[in-house]
Design a protein around this motif. Structure first.
Motif, mmCIF file in Angstrom:
data_model
loop_
_atom_site.group_PDB
_atom_site.id
_atom_site.type_symbol
_atom_site.label_atom_id
_atom_site.label_comp_id
_atom_site.label_asym_id
_atom_site.label_seq_id
_atom_site.Cartn_x
_atom_site.Cartn_y
_atom_site.Cartn_z
ATOM 1 N N ALA A 8 -15.680 -3.242 4.455
ATOM 2 C CA ALA A 8 -14.333 -2.688 4.357
ATOM 3 C C ALA A 8 -13.475 -3.139 5.524
ATOM 4 O O ALA A 8 -13.949 -3.304 6.650
ATOM 5 N N ALA A 9 -12.202 -3.351 5.230
ATOM 6 C CA ALA A 9 -11.236 -3.728 6.258
ATOM 7 C C ALA A 9 -10.125 -2.695 6.281
ATOM 8 O O ALA A 9 -9.748 -2.149 5.243
ATOM 9 N N PRO A 10 -9.578 -2.395 7.458
ATOM 10 C CA PRO A 10 -8.485 -1.436 7.525
ATOM 11 C C PRO A 10 -7.233 -1.995 6.881
ATOM 12 O O PRO A 10 -6.965 -3.203 6.946
ATOM 13 N N SER A 11 -6.454 -1.123 6.228
ATOM 14 C CA SER A 11 -5.198 -1.521 5.607
ATOM 15 C C SER A 11 -4.070 -0.682 6.189
ATOM 16 O O SER A 11 -3.892 0.471 5.804
ATOM 17 N N PRO A 12 -3.316 -1.218 7.148
ATOM 18 C CA PRO A 12 -2.149 -0.498 7.637
ATOM 19 C C PRO A 12 -1.075 -0.488 6.563
ATOM 20 O O PRO A 12 -0.803 -1.514 5.930
ATOM 21 N N CYS A 13 -0.467 0.658 6.298
ATOM 22 C CA CYS A 13 0.533 0.731 5.241
ATOM 23 C C CYS A 13 1.468 1.893 5.507
ATOM 24 O O CYS A 13 1.257 2.706 6.401
ATOM 25 N N GLY A 14 2.532 1.956 4.718
ATOM 26 C CA GLY A 14 3.526 3.007 4.862
ATOM 27 C C GLY A 14 4.712 2.558 5.689
ATOM 28 O O GLY A 14 4.787 1.442 6.190
ATOM 29 N N GLY A 15 5.677 3.441 5.833
ATOM 30 C CA GLY A 15 6.894 3.128 6.551
ATOM 31 C C GLY A 15 7.905 2.435 5.658
ATOM 32 O O GLY A 15 7.568 1.760 4.696
ATOM 33 N N ARG A 16 9.172 2.594 5.983
ATOM 34 C CA ARG A 16 10.225 2.064 5.127
ATOM 35 C C ARG A 16 10.656 0.648 5.476
ATOM 36 O O ARG A 16 11.497 0.057 4.804
ATOM 37 N N GLY A 17 10.081 0.080 6.530
ATOM 38 C CA GLY A 17 10.570 -1.192 7.008
ATOM 39 C C GLY A 17 10.448 -2.336 6.019
ATOM 40 O O GLY A 17 11.206 -3.296 6.084
ATOM 41 N N PHE A 18 9.500 -2.260 5.079
ATOM 42 C CA PHE A 18 9.283 -3.361 4.144
ATOM 43 C C PHE A 18 9.654 -2.991 2.718
ATOM 44 O O PHE A 18 9.330 -3.717 1.787
ATOM 45 N N VAL A 19 10.330 -1.869 2.522
ATOM 46 C CA VAL A 19 10.814 -1.517 1.198
ATOM 47 C C VAL A 19 11.948 -2.467 0.823
ATOM 48 O O VAL A 19 12.859 -2.704 1.613
ATOM 49 N N VAL A 20 11.866 -3.025 -0.378
ATOM 50 C CA VAL A 20 12.942 -3.884 -0.855
ATOM 51 C C VAL A 20 14.004 -2.997 -1.482
ATOM 52 O O VAL A 20 13.778 -2.367 -2.506
ATOM 53 N N ALA A 21 15.181 -2.936 -0.859
ATOM 54 C CA ALA A 21 16.209 -1.961 -1.231
ATOM 55 C C ALA A 21 17.079 -2.423 -2.389
ATOM 56 O O ALA A 21 18.097 -1.806 -2.678
ATOM 57 N N GLU A 22 16.671 -3.482 -3.059
ATOM 58 C CA GLU A 22 17.425 -3.989 -4.201
ATOM 59 C C GLU A 22 16.436 -4.444 -5.263
ATOM 60 O O GLU A 22 15.249 -4.624 -4.979
ATOM 61 N N PRO A 23 16.899 -4.632 -6.494
ATOM 62 C CA PRO A 23 15.976 -5.093 -7.540
ATOM 63 C C PRO A 23 15.408 -6.472 -7.224
ATOM 64 O O PRO A 23 16.125 -7.380 -6.809
ATOM 65 N N VAL A 24 14.100 -6.617 -7.387
ATOM 66 C CA VAL A 24 13.421 -7.909 -7.223
ATOM 67 C C VAL A 24 12.421 -8.068 -8.364
ATOM 68 O O VAL A 24 12.203 -7.143 -9.148
ATOM 69 N N ARG A 25 11.816 -9.239 -8.446
ATOM 70 C CA ARG A 25 10.743 -9.512 -9.416
ATOM 71 C C ARG A 25 9.641 -10.239 -8.650
ATOM 72 O O ARG A 25 9.646 -11.461 -8.559
ATOM 73 N N GLU A 26 8.715 -9.478 -8.099
ATOM 74 C CA GLU A 26 7.665 -10.020 -7.238
ATOM 75 C C GLU A 26 6.325 -9.829 -7.949
ATOM 76 O O GLU A 26 5.801 -8.721 -8.016
ATOM 77 N N LEU A 27 5.797 -10.923 -8.517
ATOM 78 C CA LEU A 27 4.571 -10.837 -9.291
ATOM 79 C C LEU A 27 3.361 -10.831 -8.355
ATOM 80 O O LEU A 27 3.180 -11.751 -7.551
ATOM 81 N N LEU A 28 2.533 -9.784 -8.457
ATOM 82 C CA LEU A 28 1.354 -9.625 -7.609
ATOM 83 C C LEU A 28 0.110 -10.018 -8.395
ATOM 84 O O LEU A 28 -0.164 -9.474 -9.470
ATOM 85 N N SER A 29 -0.638 -10.967 -7.861
ATOM 86 C CA SER A 29 -1.905 -11.357 -8.478
ATOM 87 C C SER A 29 -3.024 -10.481 -7.945
ATOM 88 O O SER A 29 -3.013 -10.079 -6.779
ATOM 89 N N PRO A 30 -4.029 -10.201 -8.765
ATOM 90 C CA PRO A 30 -5.100 -9.308 -8.314
ATOM 91 C C PRO A 30 -6.095 -10.030 -7.430
ATOM 92 O O PRO A 30 -6.248 -11.250 -7.464
ATOM 93 N N ARG A 31 -6.793 -9.240 -6.624
ATOM 94 C CA ARG A 31 -7.965 -9.708 -5.896
ATOM 95 C C ARG A 31 -9.192 -9.180 -6.635
ATOM 96 O O ARG A 31 -9.299 -7.980 -6.898
ATOM 97 N N HIS A 32 -10.117 -10.065 -6.988
ATOM 98 C CA HIS A 32 -11.298 -9.657 -7.744
ATOM 99 C C HIS A 32 -12.354 -9.123 -6.784
ATOM 100 O O HIS A 32 -12.756 -9.805 -5.840
ATOM 101 N N VAL A 33 -12.766 -7.892 -7.028
ATOM 102 C CA VAL A 33 -13.685 -7.192 -6.127
ATOM 103 C C VAL A 33 -14.928 -6.778 -6.900
ATOM 104 O O VAL A 33 -14.831 -6.126 -7.947
ATOM 105 N N LYS A 34 -16.101 -7.145 -6.395
ATOM 106 C CA LYS A 34 -17.364 -6.742 -7.006
ATOM 107 C C LYS A 34 -17.713 -5.320 -6.572
ATOM 108 O O LYS A 34 -17.668 -4.985 -5.389
ATOM 109 N N LEU A 35 -18.053 -4.491 -7.546
ATOM 110 C CA LEU A 35 -18.527 -3.139 -7.273
ATOM 111 C C LEU A 35 -19.954 -3.037 -7.803
ATOM 112 O O LEU A 35 -20.165 -3.013 -9.014
ATOM 113 N N GLY A 36 -20.902 -3.026 -6.903
ATOM 114 C CA GLY A 36 -22.291 -3.021 -7.323
ATOM 115 C C GLY A 36 -22.714 -4.409 -7.779
ATOM 116 O O GLY A 36 -22.126 -5.425 -7.419
#
Length: 321
Positions: A8-36
């Motif tokens: 596991a790696a830490p994930s810093p998150c939260g805060g308003r500094g990176f909120v996009v305050a206007e409409p955008v279209r940002e396609l997020l690709s998944p990361r494939h993670v093995k469980l078991g």
């Protein structure tokens, strides 16, 4: 399907500094993670470029998996704090157990909502006799500071509000949408909805301009604001929208996730959300020593050990890298 990664790696998150305050279209690709040994999920949040959407901070999409001759989902007891888990199925069943004594089978389009508060542990498994296919999403909602030490609890809601229009059926999972309100307990202004589109649908879904949104594709072929979104991917939409155009090339299943941008900065490590390194260190110690998070009774197997903490200090930061 919680975070079972052993590295596991830490994930810093939260805060308003990176909120996009206007409409955008940002396609997020998944990361494939093995469980078991055999299970794999597509992880959309946290993502390389985006950590949160409103208070939504973790999104896994899994299946459809043919488990007719397999045990299916087998997630041993593990801890949570500072968050809510949302279990959402399109196919199959999941048996939930937790340290408050809850025992509940969750079925398609029923809400399984667990508020960890200060501490809880739970397990998730396919029932011994189960359907052939398993397909769903596991999501987390970050709890704001004023509620993150609340008492742990589990809610099951089989009867959820439905908003319909020609070509679309929206089942409200959490929060509010188009005048409807979910019975699930929410601690921030939020929206989570399951969208079933029929082939040829061309509709506009009402949104809150102050919310940020994303759409996860579960199945089928759909265009979200003109962008084709394939199953297992997610389109981040930013803020400033009063409606969302949706068009279906086939019958399609989507999940709409949104909410007021989350103001606080967080640290997410393994299955915990905290505000400081000290909180995460203490949570790990408490889990490994068998205190605070309680006991999940009835699961046939040992609880999961916590991964080692990274050598570098954990610091809360913003919503995106």
């Amino acid at each position: 399907m919680s975070n079972l990664e052993r590295e596991a790696a830490p994930s810093p998150c939260g805060g308003r500094g990176f909120v996009v305050a206007e409409p955008v279209r940002e396609l997020l690709s998944p990361r494939h993670v093995k469980l078991g040994e055999s299970s794999e999920v597509r992880r959309l949040l946290p993502n390389l470029g985006r950590r949160m959407v409103g208070a939504w901070c973790f999104v896994d999409h899994y299946g459809p998996d043919d488990i007719a001759d397999e045990p299916g989902m087998q997630v041993p007891p593990h801890p949570h704090m500072g968050l809510q888990t949302v279990s959402w199925l399109h196919e199959g069943e999941v048996l939930h157990r937790d340290s408050t004594g809850s025992l509940q089978t969750i079925r398609p389009r029923e809400l399984g909502l667990m508020t960890s508060g200060r501490a809880i542990s739970h397990s998730e498994e396919s029932p011994r006799s189960h359907a052939r296919f398993l397909h769903g999403a596991q999501l987390w909602v970050a709890l704001p500071d004023g509620h993150r030490h609340t008492d742990p609890r589990f809610e099951h809601h089989a009867d959820l509000p439905v908003v319909t229009a020609p070509g679309i059926k929206a089942t409200l999972i959490l929060g509010d949408l188009d005048g409807a309100t979910s019975p699930g307990t929410a601690y921030t202004p939020i929206t989570g909805a399951d969208l079933a589109l029929t082939r040829g649908a061309d509709v506009r879904l009402p949104l809150e301009p102050d919310f940020e949104y994303a759409v996860l594709s579960m199945s089928g072929e759909a265009h979200v604001d003109g962008v084709p979104v394939l199953p297992g991917s997610m389109l981040y939409l930013g803020c400033g929208r009063s409606e969302l155009p949706l068009r279906a090339e086939s019958d399609a299943g989507l999940m709409l996730l949104g909410g007021e941008p989350f103001e606080e900065e967080l640290i997410m490590f393994w299955n915990w959300i905290g505000r400081s390194q000290e909180e995460i260190v203490q949570a790990r110690r408490d889990w490994m020593e068998g205190s605070r998070f309680g006991e999940v009774k009835g699961y046939d197997g040992d609880p999961l050990p916590a991964p080692e903490l990274p050598p570098t200090p954990l610091k809360p930061r913003g919503r995106a890298r």
